[in-house]
Write a protein that holds these residues in place. Structure first.
Motif, PDB file in Angstrom:
ATOM      1  N   GLU A  63       0.814  -1.224   0.000  1.00 53.81           N
ATOM      2  CA  GLU A  63       0.000   0.000   0.000  1.00 53.81           C
ATOM      3  C   GLU A  63       0.845   1.269   0.000  1.00 53.81           C
ATOM      4  O   GLU A  63       0.353   2.332  -0.367  1.00 53.81           O
ATOM      5  CB  GLU A  63      -0.936   0.013   1.215  1.00 53.81           C
ATOM      6  CG  GLU A  63      -2.202  -0.748   0.932  1.00 53.81           C
ATOM      7  CD  GLU A  63      -3.123  -0.827   2.123  1.00 53.81           C
ATOM      8  OE1 GLU A  63      -2.851  -0.152   3.139  1.00 53.81           O
ATOM      9  OE2 GLU A  63      -4.112  -1.564   2.027  1.00 53.81           O
ATOM     10  N   SER A  64       2.100   1.154   0.393  1.00 52.09           N
ATOM     11  CA  SER A  64       2.970   2.332   0.355  1.00 52.09           C
ATOM     12  C   SER A  64       3.533   2.565  -1.043  1.00 52.09           C
ATOM     13  O   SER A  64       4.281   3.506  -1.259  1.00 52.09           O
ATOM     14  CB  SER A  64       4.158   2.157   1.309  1.00 52.09           C
ATOM     15  OG  SER A  64       3.728   1.660   2.525  1.00 52.09           O
ATOM     16  N   HIS A  65       3.205   1.669  -1.957  1.00 54.78           N
ATOM     17  CA  HIS A  65       3.770   1.793  -3.307  1.00 54.78           C
ATOM     18  C   HIS A  65       2.716   1.828  -4.402  1.00 54.78           C
ATOM     19  O   HIS A  65       2.974   2.316  -5.495  1.00 54.78           O
ATOM     20  CB  HIS A  65       4.728   0.627  -3.580  1.00 54.78           C
ATOM     21  CG  HIS A  65       5.867   0.569  -2.606  1.00 54.78           C
ATOM     22  ND1 HIS A  65       7.028   1.283  -2.782  1.00 54.78           N
ATOM     23  CD2 HIS A  65       5.992  -0.071  -1.426  1.00 54.78           C
ATOM     24  CE1 HIS A  65       7.834   1.070  -1.748  1.00 54.78           C
ATOM     25  NE2 HIS A  65       7.229   0.247  -0.914  1.00 54.78           N
ATOM     26  N   LEU A  66       1.561   1.255  -4.122  1.00 58.17           N
ATOM     27  CA  LEU A  66       0.535   1.163  -5.165  1.00 58.17           C
ATOM     28  C   LEU A  66      -0.796   1.675  -4.631  1.00 58.17           C
ATOM     29  O   LEU A  66      -1.210   1.321  -3.531  1.00 58.17           O
ATOM     30  CB  LEU A  66       0.378  -0.299  -5.615  1.00 58.17           C
ATOM     31  CG  LEU A  66       1.534  -0.868  -6.448  1.00 58.17           C
ATOM     32  CD1 LEU A  66       1.426  -2.387  -6.530  1.00 58.17           C
ATOM     33  CD2 LEU A  66       1.553  -0.259  -7.845  1.00 58.17           C
ATOM     34  N   GLN A  67      -1.462   2.461  -5.450  1.00 52.52           N
ATOM     35  CA  GLN A  67      -2.747   3.020  -5.061  1.00 52.52           C
ATOM     36  C   GLN A  67      -3.832   1.942  -5.033  1.00 52.52           C
ATOM     37  O   GLN A  67      -3.632   0.836  -5.544  1.00 52.52           O
ATOM     38  CB  GLN A  67      -3.153   4.135  -6.026  1.00 52.52           C
ATOM     39  CG  GLN A  67      -2.373   5.435  -5.854  1.00 52.52           C
ATOM     40  CD  GLN A  67      -1.127   5.529  -6.711  1.00 52.52           C
ATOM     41  OE1 GLN A  67      -0.488   4.525  -7.008  1.00 52.52           O
ATOM     42  NE2 GLN A  67      -0.774   6.744  -7.113  1.00 52.52           N
TER      43      GLN A  67
ATOM     44  N   SER B 351      -3.048  11.907  -7.730  1.00 58.77           N
ATOM     45  CA  SER B 351      -3.149  10.464  -7.941  1.00 58.77           C
ATOM     46  C   SER B 351      -4.422  10.250  -8.756  1.00 58.77           C
ATOM     47  O   SER B 351      -5.529  10.398  -8.255  1.00 58.77           O
ATOM     48  CB  SER B 351      -3.218   9.745  -6.588  1.00 58.77           C
ATOM     49  OG  SER B 351      -3.617   8.406  -6.769  1.00 58.77           O
ATOM     50  N   PHE B 360       0.882   5.079 -10.857  1.00 58.78           N
ATOM     51  CA  PHE B 360       1.616   4.032 -10.142  1.00 58.78           C
ATOM     52  C   PHE B 360       3.093   4.413 -10.186  1.00 58.78           C
ATOM     53  O   PHE B 360       3.648   4.663 -11.255  1.00 58.78           O
ATOM     54  CB  PHE B 360       1.390   2.652 -10.773  1.00 58.78           C
ATOM     55  CG  PHE B 360      -0.034   2.167 -10.659  1.00 58.78           C
ATOM     56  CD1 PHE B 360      -0.909   2.749  -9.754  1.00 58.78           C
ATOM     57  CD2 PHE B 360      -0.505   1.129 -11.452  1.00 58.78           C
ATOM     58  CE1 PHE B 360      -2.225   2.310  -9.638  1.00 58.78           C
ATOM     59  CE2 PHE B 360      -1.818   0.681 -11.347  1.00 58.78           C
ATOM     60  CZ  PHE B 360      -2.680   1.267 -10.438  1.00 58.78           C
ATOM     61  N   TYR B 363       4.018   7.170  -5.397  1.00 60.00           N
ATOM     62  CA  TYR B 363       4.388   7.046  -3.970  1.00 60.00           C
ATOM     63  C   TYR B 363       5.911   6.944  -3.842  1.00 60.00           C
ATOM     64  O   TYR B 363       6.512   7.504  -2.922  1.00 60.00           O
ATOM     65  CB  TYR B 363       3.726   5.818  -3.338  1.00 60.00           C
ATOM     66  CG  TYR B 363       2.225   5.904  -3.147  1.00 60.00           C
ATOM     67  CD1 TYR B 363       1.527   7.086  -3.376  1.00 60.00           C
ATOM     68  CD2 TYR B 363       1.499   4.789  -2.727  1.00 60.00           C
ATOM     69  CE1 TYR B 363       0.158   7.155  -3.209  1.00 60.00           C
ATOM     70  CE2 TYR B 363       0.121   4.838  -2.542  1.00 60.00           C
ATOM     71  CZ  TYR B 363      -0.549   6.024  -2.792  1.00 60.00           C
ATOM     72  OH  TYR B 363      -1.909   6.077  -2.619  1.00 60.00           O
ATOM     73  N   ASP B 364       6.524   6.227  -4.781  1.00 56.04           N
ATOM     74  CA  ASP B 364       7.981   6.102  -4.744  1.00 56.04           C
ATOM     75  C   ASP B 364       8.654   7.426  -5.108  1.00 56.04           C
ATOM     76  O   ASP B 364       9.655   7.800  -4.506  1.00 56.04           O
ATOM     77  CB  ASP B 364       8.449   4.973  -5.679  1.00 56.04           C
ATOM     78  CG  ASP B 364       8.277   3.611  -5.032  1.00 56.04           C
ATOM     79  OD1 ASP B 364       7.170   3.051  -5.136  1.00 56.04           O
ATOM     80  OD2 ASP B 364       9.221   3.134  -4.382  1.00 56.04           O
ATOM     81  N   GLU B 381      -6.184  12.571  -4.219  1.00 59.15           N
ATOM     82  CA  GLU B 381      -6.814  11.437  -4.903  1.00 59.15           C
ATOM     83  C   GLU B 381      -7.982  11.965  -5.737  1.00 59.15           C
ATOM     84  O   GLU B 381      -8.921  12.534  -5.181  1.00 59.15           O
ATOM     85  CB  GLU B 381      -7.360  10.425  -3.889  1.00 59.15           C
ATOM     86  CG  GLU B 381      -6.318   9.774  -3.009  1.00 59.15           C
ATOM     87  CD  GLU B 381      -5.566   8.645  -3.696  1.00 59.15           C
ATOM     88  OE1 GLU B 381      -6.065   8.144  -4.736  1.00 59.15           O
ATOM     89  OE2 GLU B 381      -4.478   8.296  -3.213  1.00 59.15           O
TER      90      GLU B 381
END
Lengths: 373, 414
Positions: A63-67, B351, B360, B363-364, B381
């Motif tokens: 969850e910290s990497h993908l929505q 997002s 995608f 977040y990184d 969002e």
């Protein structure tokens, strides 16, 4: 059948299986995604190709990497990797398919350590000589890169042997699926699915042997008992990692006569030519096999293939099983449904995530559809 | 009060009127192509438009159409129509809106003009391939696909050869559909104008390096239209020269896009088309100016690969190495470069449910930016066209909290 039980055991704990295989055989384990991963090269290099499905554990780390709008397949695989459940992997191979897998590759490369990482950036279109040439070029590059990562030399003879092995698996699965479709009751849908999926995980020569034994036993059976007439359906979609679906269809009075799934016929239909240049032959199979919707080979092919399959298998209906947030399949669905309608074949669609809803809603919907067709 | 209005009037960009004129004339020409005998091609935003211009084909952009649908708040209705056709509500809202428009000539301009051909370059996403397949079946017209292999970590020689050969195939396709020979002299001129237009557009965006920034990302979202749709024409070059002069004048006079610029921010991802005004005012009311964005700069990012003396020969690289067709780490590197260049205090990331390849990895990127620059980031969002994914109260609260963080940081560093 003993052989089928063995497949179920592998599927019940694929990671445990891979860890044991690694320890016992001292072979390197290379994780793959998708039916476009050219696993013959991995086998030819003396390593073991391991298809990653994800165990369906609740995603916390991912969850910290993908929505939230990422499919459960990709989310689940990343979760397992981040949680260290895939620590046995020596490497991982990402074939180019959809936008989500593409970004998974990046996120994996940046966050999952401990194993080598290769992208196989296949062409999206498969309908020109230029694209097929590029496909061959990409496989050549993959061969070189894999040799470097595994410290192995992949000779043409190694590749031919690997093709021979994967062709045995494809051939056996194709014939088992044909038998299962032609003689309802001879093999449960879930069993066929288990055979196909476990062959992506299990040591390949073991898988080939088991499948050939299963085939021999099925062929020897004098045909199934004439049971109650079941309605014949085609199961179509992407990855089906929910064997319960087959049971629900069968309990609803149906039988899966054939499938158009990533974990089904699309993964094993079409043998690789065993004569001539092996690398070019691997490329040809990818260029010629029934396409995944993330690839392009004309505007009508998928629909024509589905209608042809439904007719050839005398199916009375098609059940679309779509993974939520899987864009390529969702885009094709209205067109496929329309083509089936024109051919007089009814269809229904269910959208699922890695775990099916437990409330019996699917059972009711399957029952209603099967009763109607 | 009168003084306040005067200041507000001064901040308005004058070129807006000219842009509206050009775009209206462009859409009228496109909509009347059947009468003038000109051919119409639908093309993706990252696609090679210059050969179309050289062949006198009118390029039409379904994505630009999607943006218009969003801006005119017709997104929900059209997306629902697409859902009734069987398209999942999780699919790209540009695609849903456009697919729903086609059979009913719906949307803000009564549908796009019927295409004679479709040109799809998948350098921005895999979605465009599926979307254009749908439209190629619906309109029963030829589809050309420019397949640009993804550059996770590199642009390979294999990819270069493959895409370059497709440029030749593209020209052969155009010759066939248009029934005339390709004009290799004309493409040189079009290529020169395209590069000139991109340079001017970059120069316009660069004026936001000034304090206060004379234009914001919200202005850029609007003025972007020409570099997307009419790249390679004299008109576009002239327009951006005019816009650049206006921006330089604003810099000289110290006119900012935001009344009292306190915080400078970078926007990531597509605009939230149905809420650009609301978002713009929301940020401006707190003295926050979105001085740059990763989206509008994507149409000049390929400049580094263009050779105007060999425009066709560098087309493969220009289209394959664009912002979205690269790895997340390279995207993060470019975000950091922009953050430094425009000297921003924070980053606002949209997002966007509709755009998986853009979203995608955000977040990184957010984490990498925090580690490397130590500046705060805000994740909103939403969706670019489908308003059902926009929660005003939640987003407002988050923006307020973000501004508080910026305020705190500025207070402590002062």
């Amino acid at each position: 059948m003993r052989q089928i039980d063995e497949c179920y055991q592998v599927l019940a704990d694929p990671y445990g299986y891979a860890e044991r295989l690694k320890k016992e055989s001292r072979r390197k384990i290379v994780g793959t995604f998708c039916s476009y991963a050219p696993e013959e090269f991995i086998i030819a290099a003396g390593a073991h190709p391991f298809r990653i499905f994800g165990t369906g554990e609740k995603a916390r780390l991912a969850e910290s990497h993908l929505q939230s709008y990422c499919c459960s397949l990709v989310r689940g695989a990343l979760e397992d990797a981040l949680a260290g459940r895939l620590a046995f992997l020596d490497g991982v191979v990402f074939p180019h398919t959809c936008d989500t897998i593409q970004r998974l590759s990046d996120i994996w490369r940046l966050n999952v350590g401990g194993c080598f990482h290769l992208d196989v950036v296949l062409p999206v279109r498969l309908d020109t000589d230029n694209a097929r040439q590029y496909l061959t070029d990409v496989l050549k590059r993959f061969r070189r890169e894999l040799e470097a990562k595994l410290g192995a030399v992949i000779g043409d003879d190694d590749l031919r042997r690997a093709i021979g092995l994967t062709n045995r698996i494809r051939g056996a699965l194709t014939r088992i699926a044909a038998l299962a479709g032609d003689r309802p009751g001879i093999l449960k849908g879930a069993d066929l699915s288990a055979l196909a999926r476990s062959a992506m995980i299990m040591e390949r020569s073991r898988a080939a042997m088991l499948l050939e034994e299963v085939l021999a036993q099925l062929e020897a059976q004098p045909g199934a008992q004439p049971g109650p007439a079941r309605k014949r359906v085609i199961l179509a979609g992407g990855v089906c990692n929910q064997p319960e679906v087959y049971a629900l269809i069968e309990e609803g009075g149906g039988a899966v006569a054939a499938d158009d799934l990533c974990t089904g016929s699309r993964s094993y239909e079409g043998l690789i030519d065993e004569t001539g240049d092996p690398l070019a032959a691997i490329g040809r199979r990818y260029a010629e096999r029934v396409v995944c919707p993330a690839k392009h080979r004309g505007l009508a092919e998928r629909a024509e293939n589905l209608v042809r399959m439904a007719r050839a298998k005398q199916a009375q209906g098609v059940i679309f099983l779509l993974l939520k947030f899987c864009d390529p399949h969702a885009f094709d669905y209205p067109h496929l449904r329309e083509a089936l309608e024109k051919a007089g074949i009814p269809s229904m669609v269910v959208e699922v995530e890695d775990r099916l809803p437990a409330d019996g809603q699917l059972r009711t919907r399957f029952e209603a559809f099967i009763e109607m067709i | 009060m009168a003084e306040k209005d005067e200041a507000k009037e001064k901040r308005k960009i004058k070129a807006v009127a000219r842009m509206k004129e050009i775009m209206t004339a462009y859409y009228i020409e496109a909509k009347t192509a059947e009468q003038t005998g000109k051919k119409v091609a639908w093309i993706t935003s990252g696609g090679p438009v210059e050969p179309l211009i050289a062949m006198d084909v009118i390029p039409v952009y379904p994505e630009n159409h999607g943006a218009m649908v969003g801006a005119s708040k017709m997104g929900v209705d059209l997306c629902q129509k697409a859902e009734a056709m069987g398209y999942s509500s999780d699919l790209c809202s540009y695609a849903r809106a456009d697919i729903a428009c086609a059979p009913i000539s719906g949307g803000p301009i009564g549908g796009l003009p019927r295409p004679d051909m479709l040109v799809c370059c998948n350098n921005i996403c895999g979605t465009v391939l599926k979307w254009y397949e749908v439209q190629a079946r619906f309109f029963n017209v030829p589809l050309f696909i420019l397949d640009t292999p993804f550059c996770h970590t590199e642009f390979t020689p294999e990819s270069r050869r493959y895409v370059q050969e497709q440029v030749n195939e593209y020209i052969a396709f155009l010759e066939k559909v248009c029934g005339k020979k390709f004009d290799y002299d004309r493409i040189k001129e079009v290529g020169r104008l395209s590069a000139e237009g991109q340079r001017l557009w970059q120069a316009v965006l660069d004026t936001a390096m000034n304090r206060p920034a004379p234009l914001s990302a919200f202005d850029a979202f609007f003025h972007l239209a020409l570099i997307v749709t009419l790249r390679g024409t004299q008109q576009t070059v002239d327009y951006y020269k005019m816009l650049l002069a206006e921006m330089q004048e604003r810099v000289a006079q110290g006119i900012g896009a935001v009344a009292d610029e306190k915080y400078r921010l970078l926007w990531d991802n597509l605009p939230v088309w149905y809420r650009t005004k609301w978002l713009s005012e929301k940020f401006a009311s707190q003295g926050a100016c979105l001085v740059a964005d990763t989206y509008t700069s994507a149409w000049c990012g390929a400049l580094r690969y263009v050779d105007v003396n060999d425009f066709l020969g560098t087309m493969a690289e220009c289209h394959t190495r664009i912002y979205l067709n690269i790895g997340v780490d390279e995207m993060a590197r470019q975000v950091i470069e922009m953050a430094k260049k425009y000297d921003v205090d924070g980053i606002v990331m949209h997002s966007n449910r509709s755009c998986k390849p853009y979203s995608f990895g955000q977040y990184d990127i957010q984490r990498i930016v925090r580690e490397k620059l130590g500046i705060p980031t805000l994740m909103i969002e939403a969706d670019m066209v489908d308003e059902r994914s926009f929660s005003e109260s939640q987003i407002e609260t988050r923006i307020d909290a973000f501004i508080e963080v910026l305020k705190g940081r500025q207070g402590s560093s002062a």
